[in-house]
Design an enzyme around this catalytic site. Structure first.
Site, PDB file in Angstrom:
ATOM      1  N   CYS A 114       0.716  -1.206  -0.013  1.00  0.00           N
ATOM      2  CA  CYS A 114       0.091  -0.212  -0.033  1.00  0.00           C
ATOM      3  C   CYS A 114       0.914   1.264  -0.077  1.00  0.00           C
ATOM      4  CB  CYS A 114      -1.086   0.068   1.073  1.00  0.00           C
ATOM      5  SG  CYS A 114      -2.135  -1.502   1.153  1.00  0.00           S
ATOM      6  N   HIS A 250      -3.297   7.283   1.743  1.00  0.00           N
ATOM      7  CA  HIS A 250      -3.762   6.097   1.476  1.00  0.00           C
ATOM      8  C   HIS A 250      -5.248   5.766   1.747  1.00  0.00           C
ATOM      9  CE1 HIS A 250      -4.004   1.774   0.690  1.00  0.00           C
ATOM     10  NE2 HIS A 250      -3.941   1.470   1.887  1.00  0.00           N
ATOM     11  N   ASN A 280     -10.172   0.018  -0.437  1.00  0.00           N
ATOM     12  CA  ASN A 280      -8.754   0.015  -0.481  1.00  0.00           C
ATOM     13  C   ASN A 280      -8.065  -0.614  -1.772  1.00  0.00           C
ATOM     14  OD1 ASN A 280      -6.110  -0.558   0.169  1.00  0.00           O
ATOM     15  ND2 ASN A 280      -6.193  -1.030   2.335  1.00  0.00           N
TER      16      ASN A 280
END
Length: 323
Positions: A114, A250, A280
């Site tokens: 990520c 993020h 996500n």
């Protein structure tokens, strides 16, 4: 004079298939309310059968090139941040290079889960500052839907697929914090925390594997480390949280995003949010948010942005840039 890596163009691509929380209620023991309350996610996009990470990346790349008014062969370097490359090798970046018809320059992948796009931006910035590249196409692209364990309701509802891209161009400036471009970067990793977030497959197992996560521990580390790295990057740039126009985090989880903003003492109306629509998307989430934020009219030229992310490894970092 100083050479800065300035954003010249931005773009994104999302697969056609939209998966609302209600659809997941039929697959796993969960509810729309449970997902929204714990993550803020309302829907996500899933790649179609046969649609690969490099396909998504190439679509986002073309959008960013169009926004920049450039052609593929105007690019010196192509970097793809991904944990879901089409094949073990070659890199997704070289596949995107071929898909775009690029006949010059070099391409490579960055794998920091990520945090991948932040790592890729830092690499691109270093290449431009050192004179090794003039224009760098930086892409974050993922198909995390293919790593889900559909019996694990704590993780399978969180992730989506997508891609975002930016074109960075070396530009001379006076080198002040008021000048456009990447002002500072800050990167970290700590392999002691591998078991908090990982995929239990790979060459050692001969399987693709599934994502495994200890959510509470990841949350604790995320809030602490994201606020810290953002403050460090701002200090490197000679700035503070009060100078920030937008945090572009993020997009992992609304709880993490809001807790980090609170820790940084930045109000939520100065945070770009897309997690509700995308879920996500790992390394794709920040460039997606940058592109959507610009399209909404939120991010404007001259705005000061802080991007921050944390992912498996653990790996984390931040970038401060003047849009």
């Amino acid at each position: 004079m100083t050479i800065r890596a300035v954003v010249r163009g931005v773009g994104h691509y999302l697969p056609d298939r939209v998966v609302p929380n209600s659809e997941l209620e039929a697959i796993v023991e969960t509810t729309d309310e449970w997902i929204r309350t714990r993550s803020g996610i309302e829907r996500r996009h899933f790649a179609a059968e046969g649609q690969t990470t490099s396909d998504l990346a190439a679509r986002a790349a073309r959008a960013a090139l169009d926004d920049a008014g450039l052609q593929p062969d105007d690019i010196d370097t192509l970097i793809v941040a991904t944990s879901t490359a089409d094949l073990t090798f070659p890199s997704a970046a070289t596949m995107v290079q071929a898909a775009l018809g690029m006949t010059r320059g070099f391409a490579f992948d960055v794998q920091a889960v990520c945090a991948g796009f932040v790592y890729a931006l830092a690499n691109a910035d270093a290449l431009i500052r050192s004179g090794q590249a003039q224009r760098v196409l930086v892409i974050g692209a993922e198909t995390f839907s293919r790593l889900m364990d559909w019996n694990d309701r704590a993780t399978c509802v969180l992730f989506g697929d997508g891609a975002g891209a930016v074109v960075l161009e070396g530009t001379e400036s006076a080198g002040t914090s008021a000048d456009r471009g990447i002002l500072a970067t800050d990167l970290h990793s700590d392999g002691r925390f591998k078991d908090l977030l990982y995929v239990d497959g790979g060459s050692s197992t001969g399987t693709t594997g599934h994502l495994r996560m200890q959510g509470r521990e990841v949350f604790r580390h995320a809030v602490e480390k994201l606020a810290e790295t953002a403050h460090t990057a701002l200090e490197k740039a000679g700035l503070g949280a009060g100078d920030v126009d937008w945090i572009v985090p993020h997009q992992a989880n609304l709880r993490i995003i809001s807790a980090t903003a609170q820790r940084m003492q930045v109000p939520m109306d100065r945070v770009i949010l897309t997690v509700q629509d995308h879920g996500n998307t790992s390394a794709a989430s920040i460039p997606l948010a940058l592109s959507v934020g610009k399209a909404r009219g939120q991010i404007k030229e001259g705005d000061l942005l802080v991007t921050e992310a944390i992912g498996g490894g653990l790996a984390w970092g931040s970038v401060v840039l003047r849009w």
